[in-house]
Each structure stands twice: as C-alpha cells, then as structure tokens.
Design a protein around this motif. Structure first.
Motif, mmCIF file in Angstrom:
data_model
loop_
_atom_site.group_PDB
_atom_site.id
_atom_site.type_symbol
_atom_site.label_atom_id
_atom_site.label_comp_id
_atom_site.label_asym_id
_atom_site.label_seq_id
_atom_site.Cartn_x
_atom_site.Cartn_y
_atom_site.Cartn_z
ATOM 1 N N PHE A 157 15.593 40.258 24.287
ATOM 2 C CA PHE A 157 14.894 39.272 23.475
ATOM 3 C C PHE A 157 13.509 38.909 24.013
ATOM 4 C CE2 PHE A 157 19.437 38.447 22.754
ATOM 5 C CZ PHE A 157 19.473 38.737 21.394
ATOM 6 N N THR A 158 13.081 39.557 25.071
ATOM 7 C CA THR A 158 11.743 39.254 25.598
ATOM 8 C C THR A 158 10.706 40.049 24.833
ATOM 9 O OG1 THR A 158 11.976 40.950 27.283
ATOM 10 C CG2 THR A 158 12.524 38.694 27.923
ATOM 11 N N ILE A 159 9.512 39.500 24.785
ATOM 12 C CA ILE A 159 8.449 40.122 24.007
ATOM 13 C C ILE A 159 7.387 40.728 24.909
ATOM 14 C CG2 ILE A 159 6.613 39.660 22.330
ATOM 15 C CD1 ILE A 159 8.419 37.452 21.184
ATOM 16 N N THR A 160 6.995 40.000 25.932
ATOM 17 C CA THR A 160 5.873 40.473 26.744
ATOM 18 C C THR A 160 6.352 41.416 27.844
ATOM 19 O OG1 THR A 160 6.030 38.628 28.293
ATOM 20 C CG2 THR A 160 4.660 38.289 26.337
ATOM 21 N N PRO A 161 5.507 42.370 28.205
ATOM 22 C CA PRO A 161 5.862 43.288 29.295
ATOM 23 C C PRO A 161 5.997 42.579 30.650
ATOM 24 C CG PRO A 161 4.014 44.163 28.023
ATOM 25 C CD PRO A 161 4.285 42.788 27.535
ATOM 26 N N ASP A 162 5.255 41.478 30.833
ATOM 27 C CA ASP A 162 5.365 40.734 32.094
ATOM 28 C C ASP A 162 6.752 40.131 32.255
ATOM 29 O OD1 ASP A 162 2.773 41.319 32.805
ATOM 30 O OD2 ASP A 162 1.950 39.446 31.966
ATOM 31 N N GLN A 163 7.316 39.634 31.170
ATOM 32 C CA GLN A 163 8.667 39.081 31.241
ATOM 33 C C GLN A 163 9.677 40.175 31.559
ATOM 34 O OE1 GLN A 163 8.979 37.295 27.354
ATOM 35 N NE2 GLN A 163 8.453 35.254 28.123
ATOM 36 N N LYS A 164 9.503 41.346 30.963
ATOM 37 C CA LYS A 164 10.413 42.456 31.239
ATOM 38 C C LYS A 164 10.302 42.898 32.696
ATOM 39 C CE LYS A 164 10.976 44.226 26.623
ATOM 40 N NZ LYS A 164 11.099 45.374 25.767
#
Length: 140
Positions: free
Chosen positions: A89-96
């Motif tokens: 459910f994450t959108i940004t690559p930084d969160q991933k």
C-alpha cells in the motif's frame, strides 16, 4: 564587627579548581574499581561451576533460551508479513526502501539470535567455559 580579609576566589581560580577536581574523579573511580575487583571478585572466582551444581538451573537456562529464540523467530515472521503487507500500500519509493531496510534489520536480528546459542556452546566448550559444559544453548 570583623570583616573577612581573605581574598575572594576569582573566576579563573574557580575554573582551575573545578578542572582539577574533574580530572581527579576518573582516576579515583578507576582506583576504587581496581580495589573492589581485587577483593570482591575473589570469592566469586573461588566458586567452580556454581551454575552446573544447581539442581534445575541449567535446564531453566536452556528453556529460557529456547523460549526467547522461538519468540524471536515468531517476531521475525510477524514483522516480515506486516512489512510485506504495508509495502503493498505504499506509494513512494522512499517508503518502500525504508520497509525493505526494516525487513533486512529484522532478518539480521533473527540470524544473530539463532546463531549465538550454538556459537556460544561450541566456542565455550573449546575454551573450557564452565557454563558451556553443562548448558546446551542450541535452540532446537
């Protein structure tokens, strides 16, 4: 009335006296530790295999280690699955990247947890450590 005729302490003199007191403190603490270790550790060093001679203590230590290892592995599975779910459910690559880093650190912790017991058992028996001779810390 009598007046105090001693000269008052100036600010540089106060700083110097505080510095000398601060530099003496670590030396005194080290000296106290050395003396305590000479006299307080001697009775503990005279005991041989206090853990092994106890009735149920070795089995309690083994059970505790197995329990904490099992909880650590279950914790790894929970963290891994939760991070995988959140990662969907994450959108940004930084969160991933942050979630992947968290999963990696959880895996490292579980590997250390599982590897330390057998490593201590093997290395401790090679070094003739008393605890390793009577307690088996392998989690399986």
């Amino acid at each position: 009335m009598s007046q105090d005729t001693t000269p008052s302490e100036t600010t540089p003199n106060r700083v110097e006296s505080q510095l000398t007191a601060a530099s003496r403190l670590p030396k005194q603490a080290a000296l106290v530790i050395v003396f305590l270790s000479l006299f307080a550790v001697e009775p503990a060093a005279a005991q041989t295999n206090a853990v092994c001679s106890a009735d149920n203590l070795p089995s309690m230590i083994e059970g505790f280690f197995q329990l904490t290892t099992a909880l650590g592995i279950v914790g790894l599975a929970v963290v891994w699955q939760a991070d995988s779910l959140i990662e969907m459910f994450t959108i940004t690559p930084d969160q991933k990247k942050g979630l992947k880093r968290h999963k990696r650190s959880a895996m490292k912790s579980a590997v250390v947890l599982v590897a330390l017991g057998p490593l201590y058992t093997v290395a401790g028996s090679m070094m003739n450590l008393p605890l390793a001779q009577c307690v088996d810390l392998a989690p399986w």
